[in-house]
Design an enzyme around this catalytic site. Structure first.
Site, PDB file in Angstrom:
ATOM      1  CB  SER A 111      -0.958   0.014   1.194  1.00  0.00           C
ATOM      2  OG  SER A 111      -0.291   0.295   2.412  1.00  0.00           O
ATOM      3  CD  GLU A 112       2.762   3.791   3.681  1.00  0.00           C
ATOM      4  OE1 GLU A 112       3.263   4.794   3.150  1.00  0.00           O
ATOM      5  OE2 GLU A 112       1.826   3.859   4.492  1.00  0.00           O
ATOM      6  CB  VAL A 113       5.209   0.652  -2.948  1.00  0.00           C
ATOM      7  CG1 VAL A 113       5.731   0.809  -4.362  1.00  0.00           C
ATOM      8  CG2 VAL A 113       6.354   0.311  -1.993  1.00  0.00           C
TER       9      VAL A 113
END
Length: 128
Positions: A38-40
């Site tokens: 999700s962060e990427v």
């Protein structure tokens, strides 16, 4: 601050609510993998666009080991529409790095910083 959070936060599939925390703690690796993806995906992309991509990604590659065996073309095809394809290439490279038989799963910010493509913000988010 907690009252404000309770009133206004939006649910996201990679974020664990209080009821899910016990399960997430039991399988910290799976939780961290989902947060990492999700962060990427969220780098320079709106949350509303990422949610559907994240869900499809997690169905296609539910574990870091599954992603590590994925074909580069399949990864890029699923990523199509998010832009900045280097991000998905780094996810694939990082998964291959972490799926090595002797590779320890990163538990700290410093350990996450050793994963290909992971910078300070992502390392802190995934290790928290």
């Amino acid at each position: 601050l907690l009252a404000w959070w309770d009133r206004g936060h939006r649910a996201m599939p990679w974020r664990k609510e209080a009821a899910d925390l016990e399960a997430a703690t039991a399988d910290r690796k799976a939780w961290a993998y989902g947060v990492w993806v999700s962060e990427v995906m969220l780098q320079q992309t709106q949350v509303s666009r990422v949610e559907a991509y994240w869900k499809r990604w997690m169905v296609a590659w539910p574990t870091v080991e599954a992603l590590a065996t994925a074909d580069d073309a399949d990864v890029k095809a699923l990523w199509s529409g998010l832009g900045y394809y280097r991000r998905c290439a780094y996810l694939l490279e990082g998964a291959k790095q972490l799926a090595q038989p002797a590779a320890p799963w990163p538990e700290t910010r410093d350990a996450w910083l050793k994963v290909k493509g992971v910078g300070p913000y992502t390392a802190a988010a995934v290790s928290s």
